[in-house]
Design an enzyme around this catalytic site. Sequence first.
Site, PDB file in Angstrom:
ATOM      1  N   CYS A 138       0.970  -1.297   0.002  1.00 26.10           N
ATOM      2  CA  CYS A 138       0.192  -0.062   0.099  1.00 26.10           C
ATOM      3  C   CYS A 138       0.887   1.478  -0.103  1.00 26.10           C
ATOM      4  O   CYS A 138       0.063   2.723  -0.343  1.00 26.10           O
ATOM      5  CB  CYS A 138      -1.327   0.236   1.483  1.00 26.10           C
ATOM      6  N   HIS A 275      -3.498   7.190   2.561  1.00 28.17           N
ATOM      7  CA  HIS A 275      -4.068   6.214   1.803  1.00 28.17           C
ATOM      8  C   HIS A 275      -5.483   5.199   2.552  1.00 28.17           C
ATOM      9  O   HIS A 275      -5.466   5.882   3.590  1.00 28.17           O
ATOM     10  CB  HIS A 275      -2.970   4.866   1.758  1.00 28.17           C
ATOM     11  N   ASN A 305      -9.753  -0.018   0.208  1.00 27.79           N
ATOM     12  CA  ASN A 305      -8.455   0.086  -0.301  1.00 27.79           C
ATOM     13  C   ASN A 305      -8.346  -0.497  -1.776  1.00 27.79           C
ATOM     14  O   ASN A 305      -8.303  -1.623  -2.111  1.00 27.79           O
ATOM     15  CB  ASN A 305      -8.126  -1.204   1.141  1.00 27.79           C
TER      16      ASN A 305
END
Length: 348
Positions: A138, A275, A305
């Site tokens: 990520c 994020h 996500n």
Amino acid sequence: MDQLVETTASASRQPAEPGPAPAPSGCIRAMLAGIGAYLPETVVTNADLATRVDTSDEWIRERSGIRQRHIAQPHETCTYMAVRAARAALADAGETPDQVDVIIVATATPDQAFPATAVRVQGELGAGGFAFDISAACSGFVYALSLADSLIRSGQAQNALVIGAEVFSRLLNWQDRGTCVLFGDGAGAVFLRSGRGRGHGTDRGILSTHLHSDGRLGDLLYVDGAVGRPDRPGHLVMNGREVFRHAVTHLSGAVTEALAANGLTAADVDWLVPHQANARIIDGVGRKLGLPAERVVVTVDRHANTSAASIPLALADAYAAGRIRRGDLVLMEALGGGLTWGSALVRL
């Protein structure tokens, strides 16, 4: 469908150590010139997932803030989405593929072990230069942005396409309600162009990037399998409680580090673009910085996500809505499997 965001900006980076004033001609900077994004057309709501796994809209929203996600169809590969985001970024910057010097794709879900997804993107675009992938989960987009910045500042490239693209839906165990409800697919891209700055925090563009990792924490978030381990299922595995605990601490540290490196404070930041992992993590970092909620970009409710794609997707979304404007100071941060984490401070 393709999403195009208008932005033209310049970039700079604060020197790591104090030194003499820059020459009148300025110093080389990586200027942010274009942003593009792509989201799969198929939207899966929490109610849709509740028909497949033991969960509910209330359960998912309470724990993550997510209400829907975009899921790629078979033709929407990592390359397919990355190409479309890249084309949008190029169009936004008024550039053509033949002007591209380097393409960096941040992804944990490449279409093939090799060649790199970036090379496939290069071929589809008809671009020159060189291309490679980076895997930092990520945190991948922040890592890729830092590498592109370094290549431009060193003079090895005049411009760069930086892309975050993920198809995490193909890594998920769709029987595990603790993970399958949290992720989505998509791609975001930025085009960076070489320019000149003065070398301090009032410049536009990439002011600094800060990267970290701790391999001792690798078992908190990982994929159980790879090309070299065909005996493994290849599904995402996560210790959510521990990831949350480390996320708020490490991310807060990374953003504080970015501000200190440039002689700035949280009050100087116009937008936090984090994020998009979990609404509670985003809220926690915002509170630690003392940033009001209206200055934090949140798309996790609609995108879920999307790993390395989440920051450029969120940036594109906020700019398209007219929230983020040229001249705004934007702080980006991410944490992913590894554990990896980092931050980037950019004035658009």
